[in-house]
Design a protein around this motif. Structure first.
Motif, short mmCIF file in Angstrom:
data_model
loop_
_atom_site.label_atom_id
_atom_site.label_comp_id
_atom_site.label_asym_id
_atom_site.label_seq_id
_atom_site.Cartn_x
_atom_site.Cartn_y
_atom_site.Cartn_z
N ASN A 202 49.18 43.53 36.64
CA ASN A 202 49.94 44.72 36.26
C ASN A 202 51.17 44.34 35.42
N ASN A 203 51.28 44.92 34.24
CA ASN A 203 52.49 44.82 33.42
C ASN A 203 53.16 46.19 33.45
N VAL A 204 54.30 46.28 34.10
CA VAL A 204 54.93 47.57 34.31
C VAL A 204 56.07 47.75 33.31
N PRO A 205 55.96 48.66 32.36
CA PRO A 205 57.06 48.89 31.42
C PRO A 205 58.22 49.61 32.11
N ASP A 206 59.42 49.51 31.52
CA ASP A 206 60.56 50.22 32.08
C ASP A 206 60.59 51.67 31.57
N GLU A 207 61.71 52.37 31.81
CA GLU A 207 61.79 53.79 31.47
C GLU A 207 61.61 54.06 29.98
N SER A 208 61.93 53.06 29.15
CA SER A 208 61.79 53.24 27.70
C SER A 208 60.42 52.84 27.19
N GLY A 209 59.52 52.44 28.11
CA GLY A 209 58.16 52.10 27.72
C GLY A 209 57.99 50.69 27.22
N ILE A 210 58.99 49.83 27.43
CA ILE A 210 58.93 48.44 26.94
C ILE A 210 58.81 47.50 28.12
N VAL A 211 57.93 46.49 27.98
CA VAL A 211 57.77 45.49 29.02
C VAL A 211 58.85 44.43 28.84
N ARG A 212 59.79 44.40 29.76
CA ARG A 212 60.86 43.40 29.73
C ARG A 212 60.82 42.51 30.97
N SER A 213 60.13 42.99 32.02
CA SER A 213 59.97 42.20 33.23
C SER A 213 58.58 42.46 33.80
N VAL A 214 58.11 41.53 34.61
CA VAL A 214 56.80 41.69 35.24
C VAL A 214 56.94 41.41 36.73
N PRO A 215 56.26 42.19 37.59
CA PRO A 215 56.32 41.91 39.02
C PRO A 215 55.55 40.63 39.35
N LEU A 216 56.19 39.76 40.12
CA LEU A 216 55.51 38.54 40.58
C LEU A 216 54.84 38.76 41.93
N ILE A 217 55.30 39.76 42.65
CA ILE A 217 54.70 40.11 43.95
C ILE A 217 54.63 41.62 44.07
N ILE A 218 53.60 42.10 44.77
CA ILE A 218 53.46 43.52 45.10
C ILE A 218 53.00 43.60 46.56
N ARG A 219 53.55 44.56 47.28
CA ARG A 219 53.16 44.74 48.68
C ARG A 219 52.06 45.80 48.77
N PHE A 220 50.99 45.46 49.51
CA PHE A 220 49.86 46.39 49.69
C PHE A 220 49.37 46.27 51.12
N ASP A 221 49.39 47.39 51.81
CA ASP A 221 48.99 47.38 53.23
C ASP A 221 49.77 46.34 54.02
N GLU A 222 51.11 46.33 53.79
CA GLU A 222 52.03 45.45 54.52
C GLU A 222 51.82 43.97 54.22
N GLN A 223 51.04 43.67 53.21
CA GLN A 223 50.78 42.28 52.84
C GLN A 223 51.25 42.05 51.41
N LEU A 224 51.86 40.87 51.15
CA LEU A 224 52.29 40.52 49.80
C LEU A 224 51.16 39.85 49.03
N TYR A 225 51.08 40.16 47.74
CA TYR A 225 50.07 39.58 46.86
C TYR A 225 50.74 39.04 45.60
N PRO A 226 50.23 37.91 45.08
CA PRO A 226 50.86 37.29 43.89
C PRO A 226 50.29 37.86 42.60
N SER A 227 51.12 37.81 41.59
CA SER A 227 50.64 38.16 40.25
C SER A 227 49.75 37.04 39.73
N LEU A 228 49.04 37.32 38.65
CA LEU A 228 48.18 36.31 38.03
C LEU A 228 49.02 35.09 37.65
N ALA A 229 50.21 35.32 37.06
CA ALA A 229 51.06 34.21 36.65
C ALA A 229 51.52 33.40 37.85
#
Length: 747
Positions: A202-229
């Motif tokens: 997932n590449n999540v753009p900011d409010e202006s629609g530009i990708v300036r940061s990427v999530p390295l972790i996301i929580r799903f069902d109380e479990q953390l998952y790593p980004s591809l990077a």
């Protein structure tokens, strides 16, 4: 209470009000202005341009050329299997897919036969199985996607990963700001289950629609998952444990083996983009399929398989470009981690930004308060440039993200408010000063008074200065040749204007005009660095200027009588002598209650006047004292003139003739012979002078006479002077001769 202190308190109050307002704006309305700040930082990325990367990453591009030759996407998975095999045989370090295989291969022969209901005993290839088996046998990490919106069709499947996440200092809900997913889009089970690992892309753009940061972790069902990077980094570092470190505001960093990756409070890494698109090496997927590439470009590298084709909809907007392959975003963040060239915005940076606003407000307001408007505006412009450079340097060399928008607003608003307040607070005071001093001081002194309204700089004080006296030679003859007083004044103005301009340009102060004479000084009322050099430079420039002036005067019909006189006597129309001396003098406003002037007095002034008057005696155009010579730092041509006691003094001083700059000024010189001839003449002269001072009068006389008879001599008087002295001393040998000559007249 002291006026200076009162003024300081007024402007300090302005600083407090302004800085408080700006800080509250920074703290309570940042979201409204954050997009402006991000845009300004984007410009800094563009200004910085492309920078080197680790060269450990290569992008396998499913580009338009590949789609044209192989066919539209999705491809048969046996072709993807062939790609993995070719990459592995080329010694690839790791393969990562920026693609999810969420559906079965529609071109799979097994699936087609089953759909058509055909029965056969032949072994039919299963492309999904082949691809899954290849994934299992190659160093491949799969990609998948999390669903971050409730509006999406939700699937609750969770990927299995080998990573073990350990969260430190996490307080359940208080500081847990990690992004939560609502669902996932995974690879089909046969492929997902055969992979060593996988990571979300997932590449999540900011409010202006530009990708300036990427999530390295996301929580799903109380479990953390790593980004591809992050999963790529974890895999190559061979660490199962991933430490997520929190503070009271949220995530601070992620620790994988030796890598400590700074993040924002949401667990996002800010991308330090290495350049625009195609900064990293791209190899067409078609070339990988056809083995049409150099294996050295693949060996031991991380190969990310993705697409730059517009039709496959994986293009993003970044600080560099509005159309940027999403796969290269992953390449950038992986490279940032490998090189440890991070950009970070820790929680304490707010405090630094607030301090930055306060300091800028203080500096800008005080500059406006204590400097003239032009100087303050120039200084503020310099502060703006240096501040922006400092932010730029800290961003890319330190890796710390500071706010850009508010420092700019601080400089602009503080300047406007301070200038406006300065006008209203000081306009009456300026009028009072003008009324009081306009009839007493020169324009330059008036400007200094306005800059220093408390007038402390103009009270009498002792200060080292260099004083300047000049005089026009033969001015009596010039006056007599003039048809009337009006023409004489016009003539003097023609001379005084360029001479005065030169003094002022070299930071001197013209003290007064005494007929055809000029008195000036350096290092008062304001400090002048290298004031002796400034004064001597002005002197030599004036001597050069008289050459140009004489040519101009010769063509002016108003002065034809003076031109005729100069031609008859074979002398220049204007010839000047100048004396310089350096020493401690009394400077300040002096005079009566009815009429006063800012001027200088003291022994150094008197000596300067004596040196000017001795120019005629020694046949020189510029005489300086040993005190001035000791202060000089530039390169000049000197002649040691004499060791003398001037009229009115008892101590001997050495005086020097300055002939010209050591380096010709505008390829012109003040001497009429070649530099080689001049050097030869001065060498002989100083040899004879040393003999004279040792009492070797007969030997010295021979050299002085030879020099006087030379057709290349540059001084018509000095050799006669010393020849006469030597002759006198030969006839009347002196007792205890010390080389000192006593002048009993002023010149």
């Amino acid at each position: 209470m002291n006026k200076k202190f009162l003024k300081f308190l007024k402007y300090l109050l302005i600083v407090l009000i302004l800085s408080t307002t700006l800080i509250l704006s920074y703290l309570y309305i940042p979201k409204t202005l954050e997009s402006f700040d991000n845009r300004l930082r984007d410009y800094m990325f563009v200004l910085r341009g492309e920078v080197p990367h680790s060269n450990n990453i290569v992008i396998i591009d499913i580009d338009d050329k590949s789609l044209e030759k192989v066919g539209q996407w999705p491809w048969s998975r046996n072709k993807l299997s062939d790609m993995l095999v070719n990459l592995t045989e080329s010694g690839v370090g790791l393969i990562a897919f920026d693609i999810v295989f969420a559906e079965e291969d529609r071109s799979n022969p097994t699936k087609i036969i089953e759909t058509l209901g055909i029965k056969t005993d032949k072994e039919i290839p299963d492309y999904d199985y082949i691809f899954a088996a290849t994934v299992a046998q190659t160093p491949t990490i799969l990609g998948y996607q999390f669903q971050l919106s409730k509006d999406d069709y939700i699937t609750k499947k969770s990927p299995e990963i080998p990573a073990i996440f350990i969260e430190k200092n996490k307080n359940t809900m208080e500081n847990d700001r990690v992004i939560n997913a609502y669902g996932s889009i995974l690879n089909i089970p046969i492929i997902q289950d055969n992979a060593y690992s996988s990571g979300f892309f997932n590449n999540v753009p900011d409010e202006s629609g530009i990708v300036r940061s990427v999530p390295l972790i996301i929580r799903f069902d109380e479990q953390l998952y790593p980004s591809l990077a992050l999963e790529v980094i974890r895999t190559i570092s061979d660490n199962k444990k991933v430490f997520i470190n929190y503070d009271s505001n949220g995530v601070t960093n992620i620790n994988v083996g030796d890598y400590v990756i700074p993040t924002d409070r949401y667990g996002r890494a800010i991308v330090n983009f290495r350049g625009g698109s195609k900064t990293f090496q791209y190899i067409s997927a078609l070339d990988i399929l056809n083995n049409n590439y150099d294996p050295k470009d693949i060996a031991n590298k991380i190969a990310i398989i993705g697409t730059s084709a517009a039709g496959l909809l994986d293009l993003r907007a970044t600080p560099f470009e509005s159309i940027y392959p999403g796969v290269e975003v992953h390449a950038n963040i992986i490279d940032n981690i490998l090189t440890e060239e991070y950009l970070s915005k820790p929680s304490w940076v707010d405090g630094l930004n607030i301090f930055h606003i306060m300091i800028l407000t203080l500096i800008v307001v005080m500059l406006v308060a204590y400097l003239p408007i032009l100087y303050s505006l120039f200084s503020i412009a310099l502060i703006f440039v240096f501040d922006m450079y400092g932010i730029f340097y800290i961003l890319f060399d330190v890796g710390l993200i500071l706010n850009i928008f508010f420092p700019i607003m601080t400089i602009v608003i503080s300047s406007i408010v301070a200038i406006t307040m300065n006008y209203f607070l000081e306009i009456r005071q300026t009028g009072a000063i003008k009324e009081k001093f306009a009839s007493k001081v020169s324009k330059d002194v008036m400007e200094s008074l306005l800059e220093n309204p408390d007038n402390n700089s103009f009270s009498a004080m002792d200060k080292e200065i260099t004083v300047f006296f000049s005089d026009v030679r033969g001015f009596t003859n010039i006056s007599e040749a003039m048809p009337n007083a009006k023409v004489l004044i016009e003539f003097l103005n023609e001379y005084m204007d360029p001479m005065t301009d030169i003094i002022i340009k070299e930071h001197g102060t013209v003290d007064k005009f005494i007929g055809d004479a000029i008195m000036a000084y350096w290092n008062a009322p304001g400090d002048v660095k290298d004031h002796a050099d400034r004064a001597l430079k002005a002197t030599l420039l004036q001597l050069h200027a008289t050459k140009v002036l004489n040519t101009k005067l010769r063509s002016d019909l108003r002065f034809k009588d003076v031109v005729k006189m100069s031609d008859e006597k074979n002398i220049p129309i204007i010839d000047i002598g100048i004396g310089l001396n350096t020493g401690m003098a009394t400077v300040g406003e002096m005079g009566s209650s009815q009429r006063s002037d800012y001027t200088v007095i003291g022994d150094p002034i008197n000596l300067g006047a004596r040196l000017e008057s001795l120019c005629k005696y020694y046949g020189s155009k510029c005489n300086i004292s040993e005190f001035t010579k000791a202060h000089l730092k530039g390169d000049y041509i000197f002649r040691d003139l004499d060791l003398v006691v001037v009229k009115g003094k008892s101590e001997a001083i050495k005086i020097w003739q300055v002939i010209d700059f050591a380096t010709p000024y505008k390829e012109q010189t003040l001497f009429s012979v070649s530099k080689e001839k001049l050097d030869e003449e001065l060498t002989l002269y100083h040899k004879a002078l040393n003999m004279y001072r040792k009492g070797l009068f007969e030997e010295a006389l021979i050299i002085f006479q030879n020099l006087d008879e030379s057709e290349f001599k540059t001084n018509t008087e000095i050799y006669k002077i010393y020849s006469q002295r030597c002759t006198h001393y030969i006839s009347n040998p002196p007792k205890n001769f010390d080389g000192v000559f006593v002048h009993t007249t002023k010149g």
